[in-house]
Motif scaffolding. Structure first.
Motif, short mmCIF file in Angstrom:
data_model
loop_
_atom_site.label_atom_id
_atom_site.label_comp_id
_atom_site.label_asym_id
_atom_site.label_seq_id
_atom_site.Cartn_x
_atom_site.Cartn_y
_atom_site.Cartn_z
N LEU A 1 0.82 -1.21 0.00
CA LEU A 1 0.00 0.00 0.00
C LEU A 1 0.86 1.27 0.00
O LEU A 1 0.49 2.27 -0.61
N ARG A 2 1.99 1.20 0.68
CA ARG A 2 2.87 2.38 0.72
C ARG A 2 3.41 2.70 -0.66
O ARG A 2 3.47 3.86 -1.07
N THR A 3 3.82 1.68 -1.41
CA THR A 3 4.33 1.96 -2.75
C THR A 3 3.20 2.32 -3.71
O THR A 3 3.44 3.02 -4.71
N LEU A 4 1.98 1.88 -3.41
CA LEU A 4 0.83 2.34 -4.21
C LEU A 4 0.63 3.84 -4.00
O LEU A 4 0.37 4.59 -4.96
N ARG A 5 0.79 4.29 -2.76
CA ARG A 5 0.72 5.73 -2.48
C ARG A 5 1.86 6.47 -3.17
O ARG A 5 1.67 7.57 -3.69
N LEU A 6 3.04 5.85 -3.17
CA LEU A 6 4.18 6.48 -3.83
C LEU A 6 3.89 6.67 -5.31
O LEU A 6 4.24 7.71 -5.89
N ARG A 7 3.27 5.69 -5.92
CA ARG A 7 2.93 5.82 -7.33
C ARG A 7 1.98 6.99 -7.57
O ARG A 7 2.10 7.71 -8.57
N PHE A 8 1.04 7.17 -6.66
CA PHE A 8 0.12 8.30 -6.78
C PHE A 8 0.88 9.62 -6.69
O PHE A 8 0.65 10.54 -7.49
N TYR A 9 1.80 9.71 -5.73
CA TYR A 9 2.57 10.95 -5.55
C TYR A 9 3.48 11.23 -6.75
O TYR A 9 3.72 12.39 -7.10
N LEU A 10 3.99 10.17 -7.37
CA LEU A 10 4.90 10.32 -8.51
C LEU A 10 4.19 10.00 -9.83
O LEU A 10 4.78 9.45 -10.75
N TRP A 11 2.95 10.37 -9.88
CA TRP A 11 2.13 10.05 -11.04
C TRP A 11 2.77 10.55 -12.34
O TRP A 11 3.27 11.66 -12.40
N GLY A 12 2.76 9.68 -13.35
CA GLY A 12 3.36 10.03 -14.62
C GLY A 12 4.69 9.36 -14.86
O GLY A 12 5.16 9.28 -16.01
N ILE A 13 5.32 8.90 -13.78
CA ILE A 13 6.59 8.17 -13.92
C ILE A 13 6.27 6.68 -14.09
O ILE A 13 5.48 6.13 -13.32
N PRO A 14 6.85 5.99 -15.07
CA PRO A 14 6.61 4.56 -15.24
C PRO A 14 7.03 3.77 -14.00
O PRO A 14 8.14 3.94 -13.50
N PHE A 15 6.11 2.94 -13.51
CA PHE A 15 6.36 2.07 -12.36
C PHE A 15 6.42 0.62 -12.83
O PHE A 15 5.60 0.19 -13.65
N TYR A 16 7.37 -0.13 -12.29
CA TYR A 16 7.52 -1.54 -12.59
C TYR A 16 7.42 -2.31 -11.28
O TYR A 16 8.24 -2.13 -10.39
N HIS A 17 6.40 -3.15 -11.16
CA HIS A 17 6.08 -3.79 -9.88
C HIS A 17 6.54 -5.24 -9.84
O HIS A 17 6.37 -5.98 -10.80
N CYS A 18 7.07 -5.64 -8.70
CA CYS A 18 7.45 -7.02 -8.48
C CYS A 18 6.21 -7.86 -8.15
O CYS A 18 5.39 -7.45 -7.32
N LYS A 19 6.10 -9.00 -8.78
CA LYS A 19 5.06 -9.96 -8.44
C LYS A 19 5.66 -10.94 -7.45
O LYS A 19 6.39 -11.86 -7.82
#
Length: 337
Positions: A93-111
């Motif tokens: 959830l914390r990195t989901l929030r980080l993605r919101f804060y850094l919206w527009g930057i490509p995110f690559y998530h570990c499964k």
């Protein structure tokens, strides 16, 4: 979900994120190395304050970002960095929030494969769990032109740290984040008694001081207690200069593997099949695994518990100290150090 792989692939500025825990962070080190060496990227790492020192001497990182509790402590500064990509190796959830804060930057998530592990704990059905977490981290880079180099983990510690003027010696790691990963006092006594011809150094945190003192007092002149006296880098140096490391499923186990040390790993409430075995370079295996086989209540959780849910703690109490000694002897005879 991955997005955006059309940007340039050289001279990138990349933020790698893993907030905890110690072992998981050490296991991310191949990702950092590959991004730096194969892409010549400017690599930054984002974690919690208490784990910042893990990267202190790593030459592949340009900057370490840390927080105490909240992302807002550094968000404004992170935005100014204008990262080309974020490699999210925590996926919570914390990195989901980080993605919101850094919206527009490509995110690559570990499964991370959490669902199969949860399913195994709940049902006892053993799905395909053999994929190591390092492999999962590396799969996060599949949109980048990098290839795993087979070199295992990295951990850098210099001899500037306090060195123990004692050789040869064996390190025994007392500390673990969860009760069901901790080796009990009586079991440690049995193990220490088996290694009667070796000097033994005990390491752990402040919570392990009394255990260390009790063991040191039980084996005068042969056991040196360093629990609560050394930070992570000083403990790593003790490991670096040891002949062998005996440990539970701990962060120090992964540091030992990163330093190419032989390890006897002892597993209680967690199991190796969850993907956290000591990870060595290709063609190298210096780990000997000790566990109680065919115990129906194992694993009792994915990460460890504060107490044994069955109250008997058989997964640790029934560990064979003689097996620990025998496997340790096999590793010592190879003279890896």
């Amino acid at each position: 979900m991955e997005e955006g792989n059309s940007f340039r692939m050289s001279g990138l500025k990349i933020l790698v994120v893993r907030f905890s825990a110690m072992g998981d962070i050490v296991l991310t080190s191949p990702v950092v190395r590959l991004l730096k060496i194969q892409l010549n990227a400017e690599v930054h790492f984002f974690t919690k304050d208490i784990f910042g020192d893990l990267w202190k001497e790593n030459p592949y990182l340009s900057k370490i970002w840390t927080i105490n509790k909240d992302l807002k402590e550094v968000i404004s500064a992170l935005k100014k960095e204008k990262f080309d990509a974020v490699i999210d190796l925590h996926s919570n959830l914390r990195t989901l929030r980080l993605r919101f804060y850094l919206w527009g930057i490509p995110f690559y998530h570990c499964k991370k494969g959490s669902l199969p592990r949860w399913f195994y704990v709940q049902t006892g059905f053993k799905p395909l769990l053999q994929k190591h977490i390092v492999t999962r981290y590396l799969e996060t880079l599949r949109s980048f032109p990098v290839i795993y180099d087979g070199k295992g983990l990295d951990f850098f510690v210099s001899d500037k740290e306090t060195k123990l003027q004692l050789k040869p010696y064996i390190v025994m790691v007392l500390g673990a984040a969860h009760f069901t990963k901790r080796i009990p006092f009586e079991k440690w006594k049995q193990i220490i008694s088996s290694f009667h011809s070796y000097s033994l150094v005990l390491i752990g945190g402040k919570d392990d001081v009394n255990l260390g003192k009790a063991l040191e007092g039980s084996f005068e002149n042969r056991v040196i207690n360093r629990c609560g006296e050394t930070d992570v880098l000083a403990s790593a140096l003790l490991i670096k200069n040891a002949e062998l490391v005996i440990t539970g499923d701990t962060g120090m186990m992964h540091i030992a593997a990163a330093l190419r040390k032989p390890v006897v790993s002892i597993w209680g409430g967690t199991i190796p099949e969850f993907g956290w075995l000591p990870f060595y370079p290709e063609g190298m295996n210096r780990n000997k695994t000790i566990q109680v086989e065919n115990l129906s209540c194992r694993p009792c959780s994915r990460f460890g518990r504060l107490e044994c849910p069955k109250k008997h703690f058989r997964c640790m109490n029934e560990i064979s100290a003689s097996s620990v000694y025998e496997q340790g002897q096999i590793l010592l005879k190879h003279n890896y150090s």
